[in-house]
Design a protein around this motif. Structure first.
Motif, PDB file in Angstrom:
ATOM      1  N   LEU A  47       0.757  -1.266   0.064  1.00  0.00           N
ATOM      2  CA  LEU A  47      -0.111  -0.183  -0.029  1.00  0.00           C
ATOM      3  C   LEU A  47       0.953   1.250  -0.090  1.00  0.00           C
ATOM      4  CD1 LEU A  47      -2.947   0.799   0.198  1.00  0.00           C
ATOM      5  CD2 LEU A  47      -2.816   0.710   2.659  1.00  0.00           C
ATOM      6  N   GLY A  48       1.986   1.015   0.732  1.00  0.00           N
ATOM      7  CA  GLY A  48       3.133   2.311   0.909  1.00  0.00           C
ATOM      8  C   GLY A  48       3.627   2.653  -0.555  1.00  0.00           C
ATOM      9  N   LEU A  49       3.845   1.479  -1.106  1.00  0.00           N
ATOM     10  CA  LEU A  49       4.586   1.598  -2.556  1.00  0.00           C
ATOM     11  C   LEU A  49       3.387   2.258  -3.448  1.00  0.00           C
ATOM     12  CD1 LEU A  49       6.769  -1.660  -2.685  1.00  0.00           C
ATOM     13  CD2 LEU A  49       7.528   0.605  -2.757  1.00  0.00           C
ATOM     14  N   TYR A  50       2.251   1.819  -3.462  1.00  0.00           N
ATOM     15  CA  TYR A  50       1.277   2.153  -4.441  1.00  0.00           C
ATOM     16  C   TYR A  50       0.947   3.750  -4.160  1.00  0.00           C
ATOM     17  CZ  TYR A  50      -3.277   2.775  -6.335  1.00  0.00           C
ATOM     18  OH  TYR A  50      -4.533   3.413  -6.975  1.00  0.00           O
ATOM     19  N   THR A  51       0.986   3.901  -2.909  1.00  0.00           N
ATOM     20  CA  THR A  51       0.844   5.593  -2.546  1.00  0.00           C
ATOM     21  C   THR A  51       1.752   6.178  -3.128  1.00  0.00           C
ATOM     22  OG1 THR A  51      -0.334   4.723  -0.621  1.00  0.00           O
ATOM     23  CG2 THR A  51       0.176   6.915  -0.614  1.00  0.00           C
ATOM     24  N   ALA A  52       3.105   5.869  -3.032  1.00  0.00           N
ATOM     25  CA  ALA A  52       4.199   6.602  -3.428  1.00  0.00           C
ATOM     26  C   ALA A  52       4.183   6.617  -4.941  1.00  0.00           C
ATOM     27  CB  ALA A  52       5.582   6.124  -2.782  1.00  0.00           C
ATOM     28  N   LEU A  53       3.838   5.683  -5.737  1.00  0.00           N
ATOM     29  CA  LEU A  53       3.849   5.875  -6.871  1.00  0.00           C
ATOM     30  C   LEU A  53       2.530   6.633  -7.601  1.00  0.00           C
ATOM     31  CD1 LEU A  53       4.474   2.037  -7.888  1.00  0.00           C
ATOM     32  CD2 LEU A  53       5.843   3.871  -8.333  1.00  0.00           C
TER      33      LEU A  53
ATOM     34  N   PHE B 201      -1.807   2.235   8.345  1.00  0.00           N
ATOM     35  CA  PHE B 201      -3.100   2.056   7.659  1.00  0.00           C
ATOM     36  C   PHE B 201      -3.964   3.168   7.116  1.00  0.00           C
ATOM     37  CE2 PHE B 201      -2.205  -2.549   8.199  1.00  0.00           C
ATOM     38  CZ  PHE B 201      -1.952  -3.165   6.725  1.00  0.00           C
ATOM     39  N   LYS B 202      -4.498   3.935   8.430  1.00  0.00           N
ATOM     40  CA  LYS B 202      -5.119   4.927   8.221  1.00  0.00           C
ATOM     41  C   LYS B 202      -4.687   6.108   7.415  1.00  0.00           C
ATOM     42  CE  LYS B 202      -7.668   3.810  12.638  1.00  0.00           C
ATOM     43  NZ  LYS B 202      -7.836   4.153  14.252  1.00  0.00           N
ATOM     44  N   LEU B 203      -3.390   6.276   7.740  1.00  0.00           N
ATOM     45  CA  LEU B 203      -2.714   7.678   7.145  1.00  0.00           C
ATOM     46  C   LEU B 203      -2.629   7.212   5.550  1.00  0.00           C
ATOM     47  CD1 LEU B 203       0.108   8.342   9.419  1.00  0.00           C
ATOM     48  CD2 LEU B 203      -1.573  10.009   9.007  1.00  0.00           C
ATOM     49  N   LEU B 204      -2.215   6.135   5.285  1.00  0.00           N
ATOM     50  CA  LEU B 204      -2.171   5.634   3.908  1.00  0.00           C
ATOM     51  C   LEU B 204      -3.497   5.755   3.133  1.00  0.00           C
ATOM     52  CD1 LEU B 204       0.597   2.649   4.269  1.00  0.00           C
ATOM     53  CD2 LEU B 204       0.910   4.721   3.327  1.00  0.00           C
TER      54      LEU B 204
END
Length: 472
Positions: free
Chosen positions: A163-169, A262-265
């Motif tokens: 999820l972090g990688l997806y958000t960053a991309l 999770f909430k921040l992402l």
């Protein structure tokens, strides 16, 4: 009576993952910033590798319920064995309390209902005593819980990383990634988090206390430690990277947990995904505590049977031989901590209890590494199914590296190094608590010494002397 169930190799590997991998500690480490990646890689090489090798040799050479207590006692005698067993045990109810105070917030996320202080304490007590009750039964009866918790932990870590990688991309990288930003600043803030990473890498010796439940412990112990260690290292780095690229460092604190990430992402505090993650995370807390209770209780009980812990810890179930005395003491101490928590100064209770647990836990490991080296010298003839190869100098380096890392971590976690009012209000309770628990441990040693000398003085030397028991 049916044949006792045994661990398979896969169950042993999953148990290592369940014991060692701490999902709720990934987010606080991310608060270090980009230098967390340097510390992860450095500590995997300088700490995890030597610690895993040493645990594999000691765990397969001295198989029994005593674990690190056994190793230190055989190397340095019963006083050090008593200290280790006390530090190793007391950390557990403190950790149990730190996770218990997280439960009401998780249930609020799941149900949408806010809980009063009294209701929150009741929830925390239920969590504690369910763990105690489950720990009354053999580890092989709980293997499905350990395996399930390990799988869920890996799933959560992979999800947070992905999820972090997806958000960053899709939304851009949250923190600037430059070579200079990844080099540690070696300031108090950065160095104070090293202890959390080391905590995340400890626990391999717990699998050694499951030896009697394994099909072939002399093969399964090193295999599970090596395989589990590789998986754990990969998961930690992936989840840490996901959090680091997607969440600004200033939004992460020591109190931030997996759910905060999770909430921040997702930018959401509710919905089916967040509720599902909260429920799964709650299950991992049970798995964590159950897996650790089995190792800690065995060690404390075995130490008590050898005269190095109070007698209450030696109480076993007549039905299945499980260490019920240690389990009940876990529940009592953790319950006292969560009941008095509301009257403590307003601060991050999870981090306060977790830090205190961290100090006591790290103290228990300090003698383990030199014990490995000394046992090589004083007990060279005992067969070692898994033996660390290398020169004497290599073995000394193998012992010194993790020991130095632990001592540095203790200094930055236990001692107040900044003296402003806010820092002292957060640090002093941890320092004072650690001193109090250490003094209690010394009092136990002193009382035991007086009792032993009294018995010898009165000529009662024909009693069964448990203090010379050795399980090999």
């Amino acid at each position: 009576m049916g044949e006792k169930k045994k661990f398979s190799l896969m169950s042993a590997i999953l148990s290592v993952i369940c014991v060692v991998f701490v999902a709720e500690a990934a987010a606080p480490v991310a608060a270090i910033g980009n230098s967390q990646f340097f510390w992860w890689i450095f500590l995997l090489v300088a700490f995890l590798l030597p610690y895993g090798l040493i645990s594999s040799e000691l765990g397969t050479t001295y198989i029994g319920d005593g674990g690190i207590y056994d190793w230190v006692t055989q190397a340095f005698g019963h006083r050090w064995g008593s200290r280790v067993s006390w530090y190793y045990w007391i950390n557990y109810p403190l950790w149990l309390a730190s996770l218990a105070v997280v439960c009401p917030d998780l249930l609020t996320t799941i149900t949408g209902r806010e809980f009063s202080t009294v209701a929150a304490i009741v929830i925390e007590l239920i969590f504690i005593w369910v763990i105690v009750w489950i720990s009354f039964y053999p580890v092989s009866d709980s293997v499905w819980i350990l395996n399930g918790a390990a799988v869920i932990k890996m799933l959560l870590a992979i999800l947070i990383g992905g999820l972090g990688l997806y958000t960053a991309l899709t939304k851009g990288v949250a923190n600037e990634f430059t070579l200079s930003s990844m080099v540690p600043s070696f300031n108090l803030n950065s160095l104070s988090f090293i202890s959390v990473i080391i905590f995340n890498l400890l626990g391999f010796e717990v699998i050694c206390t499951f030896a009697s439940d394994m099909e072939n412990p002399k093969k399964q112990i090193p295999q599970s430690i090596i395989a589990g260690g590789l998986v754990i290292a990969a998961i930690y780095i992936f989840s840490a990277f996901g959090i680091g690229v997607a969440i600004p460092t200033d939004q992460i604190s020591t109190g931030s947990g997996l759910m905060d990430s999770f909430k921040l992402l997702t930018g959401s505090t509710g919905g089916w995904f967040i509720i599902s993650m909260a429920f799964l995370f709650l299950l991992t807390l049970f798995g964590n505590m159950i897996s650790w209770s089995l190792g800690v209780n065995n060690t404390a009980c075995y130490a008590a049977e050898n005269g190095d812990m109070p007698k209450v810890f030696a109480k076993r179930s007549k039905k299945n031989g499980m260490p019920t005395g240690a389990a009940i003491m876990n529940g009592i101490v953790a319950s006292i901590v969560v009941v008095i928590a509301p009257i403590l100064p307003n601060q991050d209770l999870f981090w306060a209890f977790f830090s205190l647990n961290l100090v006591m836990f790290l103290l228990s490991y300090v003698p383990v590494f030199p014990a490995f080296y000394k046992l090589r010298k004083i007990d060279p003839d005992t067969p070692r199914p898994f033996k660390v190869s290398g020169s004497d100098l290599f073995l000394k380096v193998l012992v010194a590296l993790p020991m130095i890392m632990i001592v540095i971590s203790l200094i930055f976690t236990a001692l107040p190094l900044q003296f402003d009012a806010e820092s002292l209000s957060q640090q002093l309770p941890i320092t004072i608590g650690a001193i109090v628990f250490a003094l209690v441990g010394e009092a136990i040693i002193w009382i035991k010494k007086i009792k032993k000398e009294g018995v010898l003085y009165h000529g009662e030397t024909n009693r069964k002397d448990h203090t010379e028991t050795r399980r090999v």
